[in-house]
Design an enzyme around this catalytic site. Structure first.
Site, PDB file in Angstrom:
ATOM      1  CB  SER A  17       9.224  15.160  -7.540  1.00 25.42           C
ATOM      2  OG  SER A  17      10.320  15.765  -6.906  1.00 25.42           O
ATOM      3  CG  HIS A  76       9.801  13.201  -2.690  1.00 24.20           C
ATOM      4  ND1 HIS A  76      10.653  12.617  -3.605  1.00 24.20           N
ATOM      5  CD2 HIS A  76       9.341  14.335  -3.264  1.00 24.20           C
ATOM      6  CE1 HIS A  76      10.712  13.383  -4.687  1.00 24.20           C
ATOM      7  NE2 HIS A  76       9.925  14.430  -4.509  1.00 24.20           N
ATOM      8  CG  ASP A 125      12.631  10.074  -3.978  1.00 26.49           C
ATOM      9  OD1 ASP A 125      12.291  10.605  -2.894  1.00 26.49           O
ATOM     10  OD2 ASP A 125      12.346  10.563  -5.085  1.00 26.49           O
TER      11      ASP A 125
END
Length: 424
Positions: free
Chosen positions: A362, A210, A179
């Site tokens: 996600s 994120h 990520d």
């Protein structure tokens, strides 16, 4: 098993707790991220075959991918290919012995179609194949600042998270978070990170939203008196940066990745004996990534990916056979073989020692990666994970039933067989 939706009262409770604890007043985020086409790249990947090791008299096996002489020879070959086809060689190559390839990045001139260059290079007998450098997007959104408490985590009620942790915490299971950059010293993540590596070239490696958020959902500390509890707080994370946050630091700035950064991270995760690989992202199919994901699954690694209903078959890599595809709960009915987990108003870790509410598949994928870590605890590396869901072929995951079934039906050395065969 359908879970009750959390009411506005529960969300308000979290916000009230923030103010009671003396935190800053919550601020509304910018409008939710709007899907955009990924920016075009002018680069292509050129794959050269790695020669097999050979034996040197009076010495040991040599000529491997790390041998300087053979690496120099492949680089000269890559330089010759770049010159012949009017390309610019960008880097020194990246050997991937798990799939028998050495990968070089080459740049195409602005006035030349990338696809034409790919076609020309692919026809060269010295080249295994060539492909465009593809871009991938993460599937999460940042909503508002908050200092969340365990009771308002969606999994606390829907997954009976406290009860799950009495059975397993994912102790010792290695989970690769491929990520954007994780804030490894966040108070809810410090000590949870086994490896911190950056595979992104020429972009500053500062903590990003994120990756930090996905890491928190999976393995934030439990019982430390602050923040949240991850689904698998006993797991150990491989924080592998393959994505980067857009230059615009607003909440709607996209987080993107490319083929090579993802390939490097996946190869590294396999080498480091990761048992779960979390890919909370989606994009176009890719031959190199397909081979690496297949190599991971062949070694018993569970690969979890975010499902995007706006892309054919949910996008890649969720569309790959054997990959556990996880969608947002709002997607219903679910396509066969697609699972769902909490994805709305999820409190999680964020850069700057913060906790925020986030949304998107996600974070649903991150929940499932954490659950698989719970199932894998104490079981041999390569054991397959059971996922019990609303339907035999997928749907809403019943986490409590998943772990209960695993703990009752299987001893410590029992290899688990997936209920849904495409999922590992």
């Amino acid at each position: 098993m359908n879970r009750p939706r959390r009411s506005a009262f529960h969300i308000a409770l979290a916000l009230a707790a923030l103010l009671t604890l003396g935190g800053a007043r919550p601020t509304l985020a910018a409008p939710a991220e709007v899907a955009q086409a990924a920016p075009e790249t002018r680069e292509l990947l050129v794959m050269l075959r790695l020669s097999a090791d050979h034996y040197r008299p009076n010495a040991s096996y040599g000529g491997a991918y790390g041998d300087q002489m053979t690496r120099n020879a492949r680089r000269r070959l890559a330089q010759a290919i770049a010159r012949q086809y009017g390309l610019v060689l960008v880097d020194n190559g990246w050997a991937m012995p798990l799939v028998g390839l050495d990968c070089y990045v080459m740049r195409v001139a602005e006035d030349r179609p990338v696809d034409d260059a790919v076609l020309q290079v692919s026809r060269d007998p010295r080249v295994a194949w060539s492909e465009p450098m593809r871009l991938y997007r993460t599937q999460g959104r940042y909503d508002r600042e908050n200092d969340p408490l365990f009771p308002v985590q969606p999994a606390a009620e829907a997954w009976r998270l406290a009860d799950l942790h009495r059975v397993a915490t994912g102790r010792g299971v290695r989970v690769a978070v491929i990520d954007s950059k994780v804030e490894v010293d966040h108070p809810d993540l410090a000590g949870q990170i086994l490896v911190d590596r950056d595979f992104v070239i020429d972009r500053p490696a500062t903590a990003e939203r994120h990756g930090t958020g996905v890491a928190g959902v999976i393995a934030a500390k439990a019982g430390n008196g602050m923040g949240i509890a991850g689904v698998a707080p006993g797991a150990r994370l491989l924080a592998l940066r393959a994505c980067w946050q857009g230059r615009d630091d607003s909440p709607s700035a996209p987080t993107v990745c490319d083929t090579l950064s993802l390939a490097k991270a996946i190869h590294f995760a396999i080498d480091q004996r990761a048992e779960v690989i979390n890919l909370s992202l989606t994009g176009p199919p890719d031959r190199l990534l397909t081979q690496l994901i297949a190599a991971a699954m062949a070694r018993g690694v569970s690969v979890v990916a975010a499902f995007d209903p706006g892309l054919p078959k949910g996008g890649f890599p969720a569309s790959e056979p054997g990959v556990i595809a996880v969608a947002a709960e709002s997607l219903s009915p679910f396509p066969p073989g697609v699972y769902s987990a909490p994805d709305r108003d999820v409190p999680t870790t964020q850069p700057g020692d913060k906790w925020n509410l986030v949304n998107g598949s996600s974070y649903a994928a991150a929940h499932v990666s954490g659950l698989i870590a719970l199932v894998r605890e104490g079981r041999p590396s390569g054991a397959r994970a059971i996922l019990v869901a609303a339907q035999p072929t997928g749907g809403l995951v019943d986490a409590y039933a998943t772990l209960l079934r695993a703990s009752k039906s299987c001893g410590p050395s029992c290899p688990l067989v997936a209920r849904n065969e495409p999922a590992r």
